[in-house]
Design an enzyme around this catalytic site. Sequence first.
Site: not given
Length: 418
Positions: A76, A110, A275
């Site tokens: 990520d 994120h 996600s």
Amino acid sequence: MTVRLKRGSGISRQRRKRASVLPPLTIVGALTLSSVALTSAATADSGPEQWYLDAMQAEEMWKVSTGEGITVAVVDGGVREDTAALKGRVLPGKDVSEQPGGVNDDPDGHGTSMAELIAGSGKNGGIKGLAPGAKIVPFRVQSLAPGEAIDWSEEEKGGTDKGILAAAESPAQIINVSMGGEIYDPASEDAIKYALRKGKLVFVAAGNDGDGKNARSYPADSDEAVAVAAVDKSAKAAKFSQHGAYIDLAAPGTDIPGWCRGNFDQYCLGLNGTSASAAIASASAALIWSEHKDWTANQVLRVMLETAGRADKKAQGSSEYIGYGTVRPSRVLLKGEGDPGDPDKFPLALKYPLESPSPTPSPAGESSEDEKGAAEKVNVAESSESGDDSNLGLIIGTGAAVAVLAGGAFAFMRMRRK
């Protein structure tokens, strides 16, 4: 040839309601879905609302397995190691992004959100991961800020393929990739194949444009990747969740908590995205693998496919909306279901061509089954069986019509491609 892509739209900030300030975090209130108000039940002790933990019987599963002994690689934009939920759970990783900072820098929160959904401790009001005994090893790759566009060419550096390759060489058994894009990426596909040969399981988010263009998403479309779609609280395929022949499994992906931004001062509730679904599927695999450490990646995946929840159990092949069904690790851990089978045979090898089941008729009061992106009702849990996961309908109110909110989605990170 030079290509331009934009990062996903990110978190909608117009419809949030600010909740009470909870030390050390400020929790942002849940968004309203249809006529059902989802209010935050968060306290400094309980952390943000995580409906899917109850739905999946997490407390009962944790008596059998917490994911201890399993490491999940998070490919990520970076993972913070010092949040309350991740302290002591993040192992040294690698930054292949060639961007400023290091592997523990996360510009938008994120990657850290994904890591917490997998293995968060829940301490001090933080997120509780589905596999809180697991460890996280981060691999930082190139990422974009919301709305930002960049150019790249064949001289690409720091791409997702390099993160997957690095993760394949690590001790991690599971690789989570909550990233994707529309352009075919042979380098990432080759990296996933290499990870498979190294005995890893690779879960990839399916994408969040199911109610739009719904183009194939890569590397989720790789045959060796486990592409994960999203379902909502009513156990339906989420409208935003991309669909197609490449979908393998589904997992909860609506009304999920996560960090609002990269300064890590707020959680947001009511976020949607595949996600999160990929992260929950990765955590499910960690729970199963921890209890059955002698199994191979192929065997863990096989029992996940066999025990997945699906309305039409007699349908052959895979559905284009939820694949083989919604992950239900409780079936394996609490009921001993699933045949691990051949340790050396990849269970998705014979997936194509696929046959999708016929849509299940809608019960009275529920939204139309032929509505785009929600064409199949799937059972995360079957309320007709005592002791099963739970009745998701009771969580939101029996017969309530639930609309998936497209705004407020987790940013589906766009990776750099060749």
